[in-house]
Each structure stands twice: as structure tokens, then as C-alpha cells.
Design a protein around this motif. Sequence first.
Motif, short mmCIF file in Angstrom:
data_model
loop_
_atom_site.label_atom_id
_atom_site.label_comp_id
_atom_site.label_asym_id
_atom_site.label_seq_id
_atom_site.Cartn_x
_atom_site.Cartn_y
_atom_site.Cartn_z
N TYR A 286 -40.27 0.44 -50.29
CA TYR A 286 -41.15 1.59 -50.43
C TYR A 286 -40.57 2.72 -49.59
O TYR A 286 -40.51 2.62 -48.36
CB TYR A 286 -42.56 1.22 -49.94
N GLY A 287 -40.09 3.79 -50.24
CA GLY A 287 -39.42 4.83 -49.47
C GLY A 287 -39.48 6.18 -50.13
O GLY A 287 -39.97 6.34 -51.26
N ASN A 288 -39.00 7.18 -49.42
CA ASN A 288 -38.87 8.51 -49.99
C ASN A 288 -37.89 8.47 -51.16
O ASN A 288 -36.95 7.67 -51.16
CB ASN A 288 -38.33 9.47 -48.93
N GLY A 289 -38.11 9.33 -52.14
CA GLY A 289 -37.25 9.32 -53.32
C GLY A 289 -35.77 9.43 -52.99
O GLY A 289 -34.94 8.79 -53.62
N TRP A 290 -35.44 10.23 -51.95
CA TRP A 290 -34.03 10.41 -51.61
C TRP A 290 -33.40 9.16 -51.02
O TRP A 290 -32.18 9.04 -50.99
CB TRP A 290 -33.86 11.58 -50.65
N GLU A 291 -34.22 8.20 -50.59
CA GLU A 291 -33.65 6.98 -50.01
C GLU A 291 -32.95 6.12 -51.06
O GLU A 291 -32.13 5.27 -50.71
CB GLU A 291 -34.75 6.18 -49.30
N GLN A 292 -33.26 6.34 -52.33
CA GLN A 292 -32.52 5.63 -53.38
C GLN A 292 -31.05 5.98 -53.30
O GLN A 292 -30.17 5.10 -53.37
CB GLN A 292 -33.08 5.98 -54.76
N GLY A 293 -30.75 7.26 -53.14
CA GLY A 293 -29.37 7.68 -53.04
C GLY A 293 -28.69 7.15 -51.79
O GLY A 293 -27.52 6.77 -51.82
N VAL A 294 -29.44 7.09 -50.69
CA VAL A 294 -28.88 6.55 -49.44
C VAL A 294 -28.51 5.09 -49.62
O VAL A 294 -27.44 4.63 -49.17
CB VAL A 294 -29.88 6.71 -48.28
N ALA A 295 -29.37 4.32 -50.28
CA ALA A 295 -29.10 2.90 -50.48
C ALA A 295 -27.91 2.65 -51.39
O ALA A 295 -27.20 1.65 -51.25
CB ALA A 295 -30.35 2.21 -51.06
N GLU A 296 -27.67 3.57 -52.32
CA GLU A 296 -26.59 3.37 -53.29
C GLU A 296 -25.26 4.00 -52.87
O GLU A 296 -24.23 3.70 -53.45
CB GLU A 296 -26.99 3.98 -54.64
N GLU A 297 -25.27 4.85 -51.87
CA GLU A 297 -24.05 5.58 -51.53
C GLU A 297 -22.96 4.65 -50.99
O GLU A 297 -23.23 3.55 -50.50
CB GLU A 297 -24.36 6.66 -50.49
N THR A 298 -21.73 5.13 -51.10
CA THR A 298 -20.63 4.34 -50.56
C THR A 298 -20.68 4.35 -49.04
O THR A 298 -21.14 5.31 -48.42
CB THR A 298 -19.28 4.92 -51.01
N ARG A 299 -20.24 3.26 -48.43
CA ARG A 299 -20.28 3.16 -46.97
C ARG A 299 -19.25 2.16 -46.49
O ARG A 299 -18.69 1.38 -47.27
CB ARG A 299 -21.68 2.74 -46.51
N LYS A 300 -19.05 2.14 -45.19
CA LYS A 300 -18.14 1.17 -44.59
C LYS A 300 -18.83 -0.18 -44.47
O LYS A 300 -20.06 -0.28 -44.45
CB LYS A 300 -17.70 1.65 -43.20
N ASP A 301 -18.02 -1.22 -44.37
CA ASP A 301 -18.55 -2.55 -44.10
C ASP A 301 -19.25 -2.51 -42.74
O ASP A 301 -18.65 -2.14 -41.73
CB ASP A 301 -17.39 -3.56 -44.05
N VAL B 129 -16.62 1.90 -49.44
CA VAL B 129 -16.73 1.17 -50.71
C VAL B 129 -18.14 1.31 -51.24
O VAL B 129 -19.08 1.53 -50.49
CB VAL B 129 -16.38 -0.33 -50.53
N PRO B 130 -18.32 1.18 -52.56
CA PRO B 130 -19.67 1.23 -53.12
C PRO B 130 -20.52 0.07 -52.59
O PRO B 130 -20.02 -1.02 -52.33
CB PRO B 130 -19.43 1.08 -54.63
N THR B 131 -21.79 0.31 -52.38
CA THR B 131 -22.68 -0.77 -51.95
C THR B 131 -22.85 -1.76 -53.10
O THR B 131 -22.58 -1.45 -54.26
CB THR B 131 -24.06 -0.23 -51.54
N LYS B 132 -23.36 -2.92 -52.76
CA LYS B 132 -23.56 -3.97 -53.76
C LYS B 132 -24.57 -3.57 -54.83
O LYS B 132 -24.59 -4.14 -55.92
CB LYS B 132 -24.05 -5.25 -53.08
N ILE B 133 -25.41 -2.59 -54.51
CA ILE B 133 -26.49 -2.26 -55.44
C ILE B 133 -26.29 -0.89 -56.11
O ILE B 133 -27.21 -0.39 -56.76
CB ILE B 133 -27.86 -2.29 -54.73
N LYS B 134 -25.12 -0.32 -55.98
CA LYS B 134 -24.89 1.00 -56.58
C LYS B 134 -25.10 0.93 -58.09
O LYS B 134 -24.57 0.07 -58.77
CB LYS B 134 -23.47 1.49 -56.28
N GLY B 135 -25.91 1.85 -58.60
CA GLY B 135 -26.20 1.90 -60.03
C GLY B 135 -27.24 0.89 -60.48
O GLY B 135 -27.50 0.78 -61.68
N LYS B 136 -27.85 0.17 -59.53
CA LYS B 136 -28.80 -0.88 -59.89
C LYS B 136 -30.22 -0.57 -59.43
O LYS B 136 -31.08 -1.44 -59.46
CB LYS B 136 -28.36 -2.22 -59.30
#
Length: 437
Positions: free
Chosen positions: A277-292, A301-308
Motif C-alpha cells: 500500500y503506497g503512493n502511486g509514485w512508489e510503483q516506479g521506485v519499486a521497478e527502477e533499476t538499482r544496484k545489488d 540492473v532491473p529489479t526482479k519485478i520490473k514490468g510486473k
Amino acid sequence: MKRKIAVAAALAASLLGVAACSGGGTDEGATSATGKVDGAGKTIKVWLMVDAETSWKDVVDDASKRFTEATGAQVNVEYQQWANHLTKLDATLAGSDVPDVVELGNTEFSKYVFSGGFAELNKGDFENSDTWLSGLSGACESEGKVYCVPYYAGARVMIYRTDLFDKAGIKEAPKTYTDFLAALDKVQTGNAADKKFSALYMPGQYWYAAMSWVKSTGGEIAKQDGDKWVGQLSSPQSQEGLQRWVDMTKKYSKADPTKNENEQAGIVAQGSAGAFYGNGWEQGVAEETRKDPNDPNSALVPTKIKGKLAAAPLPEVPSFLGGSNLGVTAKSANKELAAQWVKYFTDSKSMEGLVKASALPNASSLMDKAAADNPKLAPAALSAKNSWFPPNAEKWADVEKASILQTMLTDILTGKKTVADGAKWADEQIAATLNEA
């Protein structure tokens, strides 16, 4: 979508100047027979947060251009940083060289309204004011008077894994709260092998979420009784909502009961959650590429849930709105001009620009159009129609600072207190804080 100058001038001529308001300083600039404020040779100073500069500077520039064409006054916009804006504002308001217009977060405004930092405004002078979002406008009101204007909002929504929901046989977002719980049951069962898996990731000190559940059953946090504030979490309605949140969190979440929501998007990105349950913009944060997270030297690298991920309103649960409001400082020597600029920056034309930049407009009557013009905003726009605001009390910020609600939630989730005992304790603490002389 710039209008022709003639159209802008015609609109400007139809706007009436705001009457001089109480507070330090004197209003310069006369109001002409057409209702237009004459600001020739004058400059107003506007403080906006840096979000406006990075995300919708064209909207700022257009509003200022239309304002200058109508009044002859110039605009000096200074962009502020969230990290130190309140400290800077306090120091500035203590002096005489103050900004004329100031943006603050909606939960920050109450303190300054009660302390007399902002001038009274005429609500009817601003477009769409009859349908302002209550989650924003609540902070602007005191004793029947209005001291700020809603600017933009961000609403909390259910953000979920489409692949996991599809696998569980759930082809569309839940439409009722019962359907929502049934979906969590299926997703949790389908991922039982992952001992860290949360069907719904819900940090224990996420008080914005917990109080949304309280609101969903007709509960309140506190109310004013005469000149005193009384805690309301012990009421049957509040306890019902609080119990629903506690039961759901215990059943579906593996999140730390002593943590808040600040890092939830990054944690969900690691792949062991069905929804959060989060702000709408948090979807993008969860999907963005990041370091291990375990290797600071790794490549992005893309997160495991990018596009999902997808988002939808959480059914039957009011949304706490984040966002900002705009006020005219009580010490401004340019109150009429300042209010005129706020009119342009919050009118329907400016709201269209904010929607294009993926920010929610300031009124419920604009939400359907916002959802149609920017489909990415649709879930948040629907959620924003049903919003709430914390008690509009002078010392509410002290309740947040003392972490009263956060402590109550952790105590209940860890078994230190029952819901009834936790609510009773919180009511006592809230009342003592809000009524402190």
C-alpha cells in the motif's frame, strides 16, 4: 497547450482581487474597475519546492506569464529543498523580508495557520474551490476561515504483482474489501514455499495506512469537544477498523513491526511480496533499476519485478493524501498580487499541466478528466476522491513527532498491548499532547 494571449487576458480580467487580509505589512497595488490588480513596477517573491522546478516548471512559467500580462507585476520564483525548508521559513518569517507566497506540505500547514503565519483568503475567488480535496483543504481551514489553497496531491493505492495475481487466478484488481482479502489468501497460498513472502507488505509503524483502516469503519483519531481535544481511538468504530488492520497485517505481512514505510518500495523490489500500500509514485521506485543491495559495487540492473506491477484503488479504504498547499504570508506587503498569482497557478489550466506531469489536481471534480488525460494517474485519481486528513489541531505535529500512533501500532502487533489497551493509551497521549498549554 498554451492559450492565446487574448484568452489569457480575458480570463485575467474576470478574476476579482482578494481583499486585503489581516497581518503585518500593507497591501500595495490598486484594484481597477475591472477587478484586476494593478501591480506595475512590483515584484512578488514565491517559494515553491524543488519538485515544481524538476517536474512542471513549464506550468510555473505559464502561470507567471499570465499573471504578469494581467497585472503588470513580475514574479521571482525561488525553489526550496525539503530538507531545510521549515527551518528556513521559520527564520524568514521572524524577519521582515518575507516571501509573498509559500508552498508547504499539507500536514505542515496547520502549525503556521494557528500561529498566524498566513493571511486569510477568500475561498470563492479560486477555481474549483467547491470541490477541493478534503485531504488538502483540511489543513487550510480554521474557525470557518481559509488560509491556504490546495495545490497538488498524491494518493495511496494498492500496488500489486500482476504475475503473482494471474498465477493465483486473479485476473483483475479487487473491487470490494472482501475480494481484496480473498485475493491475498490465494496469493499467500501460492507462495507458501517462500518463508519471507508477504501477500501484503505492511510495516508495523505505517500509521497512515492503519488510520485509513480506522477511517474505513467510521472511526476518528481525535475530535474537539469545546476547547479541548479528546482521543477517539477507543470508540467502537475506531477499534473495529484498527482490529481489521491488525488482523490483516498479522496474517499477510512479514514486515518488521518496528519499522515504518519509508523503505517499503525497495524491499518489495526484492521480490518477496504480492502487494503493498503506497503512493502511486512508489510503483516506479519499486521497478527502477538499482544496484545489488548486498554489493555496493555492482552494476545497475532491473529489479526482479520490473514490468510486473500494477496499481488500483484499495476498495472501501479512504486514502490519506500527500501533497502541498499554497499560502500568502501574513507579513506580505503584496497580498492582493500574491493571491492573484495563486489563482493562476491553481486554476484549471495549471491543473491540466500538473496532470500531464503525473501529479493529481487539487479538486475531486477534476479527477475523472485527470484519469482520462493521464491513464497512469487513474488509480490514484479514483483513490483521491475518498480522502482524509489528520485532526486539524495546532499541536498535531507534536503528536507525529512523539510517534504516539507508531508506538501504539508496534505495541499491539508485538503483543505488548491489546487493541483496546493500545487505543486507550494512545487516546490519553494524544489528548495530553493536543491540550498542552
